[in-house]
Design a protein around this motif. Structure first.
Motif, short mmCIF file in Angstrom:
data_model
loop_
_atom_site.label_atom_id
_atom_site.label_comp_id
_atom_site.label_asym_id
_atom_site.label_seq_id
_atom_site.Cartn_x
_atom_site.Cartn_y
_atom_site.Cartn_z
N ASN A 187 0.84 -1.40 0.01
CA ASN A 187 0.01 -0.21 0.12
C ASN A 187 0.88 1.24 0.07
OD1 ASN A 187 -2.57 1.03 0.30
ND2 ASN A 187 -2.33 1.78 2.09
N ARG A 243 1.93 1.85 -3.47
CA ARG A 243 0.89 2.28 -4.38
C ARG A 243 0.71 3.88 -4.20
NH1 ARG A 243 -1.37 -2.75 -3.05
NH2 ARG A 243 -1.47 -4.22 -4.99
N LEU A 292 4.94 -3.84 -9.21
CA LEU A 292 3.61 -3.80 -9.01
C LEU A 292 2.96 -4.28 -10.25
CD1 LEU A 292 2.81 -0.70 -7.05
CD2 LEU A 292 3.21 -3.12 -6.15
N ASP A 335 -0.61 -1.36 -15.99
CA ASP A 335 -1.76 -0.85 -15.62
C ASP A 335 -3.03 -0.95 -16.63
OD1 ASP A 335 -3.69 0.80 -14.14
OD2 ASP A 335 -3.12 2.62 -15.38
#
Length: 299
Positions: free
Chosen positions: A5, A8, A72, A137
């Motif tokens: 987290n 991000r 990620l 993404d």
């Protein structure tokens, strides 16, 4: 140990270079976000941002950002690969583009051929596409001008001239072509900064030491033809949109400049594992006949 987290949240701050805007986007309190960034910098043993006049990602921050995006992205790709392997469907394809008006034909054909696939469409300016692909993404990007960045594979879809749309009674409407210098004092209706149409307009004028006279910036790109008809100004119009200009009683005049063109390019991450749905979308786009608006006929 760095938490996912926190990574991000770091990426959001790195992209926006603004704590309060990042906090709003992440739906967290700004003091909490500030502590997260400070804790991350402490764990890494180096500052990631310059904080002199305003928040700026420094060289260490840029280096870390690139690794975090890839890490990620790989994690997300792994989650999608497992989901695809354990399901009966083809999954989801995520496509980013600067405009979807050009893509309605192949998108409709894709959906007819693969009705079970979930298609996610994301508007994205070209300058964000390389980052989004590296971070996985999105799966595919369609840019209206070539993207020069490492870590990407690209294939041109089509190339077209970009002309000028203007009212039929405009003094230049009867010309067979016009130069950029002849357009220097003309009022322009165009898109906002970040859109390929605006970027091309600015580049064409800047290359000649000129600045376009912009009287209207519109987020509603389909309304530009109507704004021209209303007499508010003229606009750059790609050949693809020329039939609409004709239907709205506008003149389309070629620009006497070899750099007044649009090269539409499909991009994806080099070495990335594209899900089945994304590979099928790539095939649909690369095999599309853009001149006829139909799939290429197999020989």
């Amino acid at each position: 140990m760095v938490e996912l987290n926190s990574l991000r949240q770091f990426l959001a701050v790195a992209r926006l270079e603004h704590l309060s805007r990042a906090a709003d986007e992440l739906h967290v309190a700004q003091p909490s976000l500030s502590r997260t960034i400070a804790r991350l910098e402490s764990e890494l043993g180096a500052p990631l941002f310059d904080r002199s006049n305003r928040l700026r990602l420094n060289d260490a921050g840029k280096l870390f950002r690139d690794h975090v995006e890839r890490a990620l992205g790989e994690l997300q790709a792994g989650q999608r690969a497992v989901a695809e392997a354990t399901s009966d469907g083809l999954g989801t394809v995520r496509l980013a583009s600067e405009t979807f008006l050009t893509l309605t034909g192949p998108l409709a054909a894709y959906k007819r051929a693969h009705p079970a696939v979930e298609v996610e469409l994301h508007w994205s300016p070209a300058e964000d596409m390389a980052r989004r692909l590296r971070g996985q993404d999105v799966d595919l990007c369609v840019a209206s001008q070539p993207i020069h960045a490492e870590g990407l594979e690209t294939v041109p879809l089509f190339d077209e001239a970009v002309g000028v749309g203007m009212p039929l009674d405009h003094p230049l409407a009867g010309r067979t072509s016009v130069s950029i210098h002849e357009l220097a004092d003309q009022p322009f209706v165009t898109a906002r900064e970040g859109h390929w149409l605006r970027r091309l307009l600015d580049q064409l004028f800047a290359a000649r030491g000129l600045t376009p006279k912009i009287v209207c910036e519109s987020d509603e790109h389909s309304a530009i033809a109507d704004l021209i008809s209303a007499g508010l100004g003229i606009a750059l119009v790609p050949s693809f949109a020329r039939p609409k200009a004709t239907r709205t009683a506008l003149a389309w005049i070629p620009v006497d400049s070899p750099d007044c063109r649009r090269t539409v390019t499909l991009c994806w991450g080099a070495g990335s594992h594209l899900p089945t749905a994304a590979r099928l979308m790539r095939t649909t786009l690369t095999s599309w006949n853009w001149s006829t608006g139909k799939p290429e006929e197999k020989r």
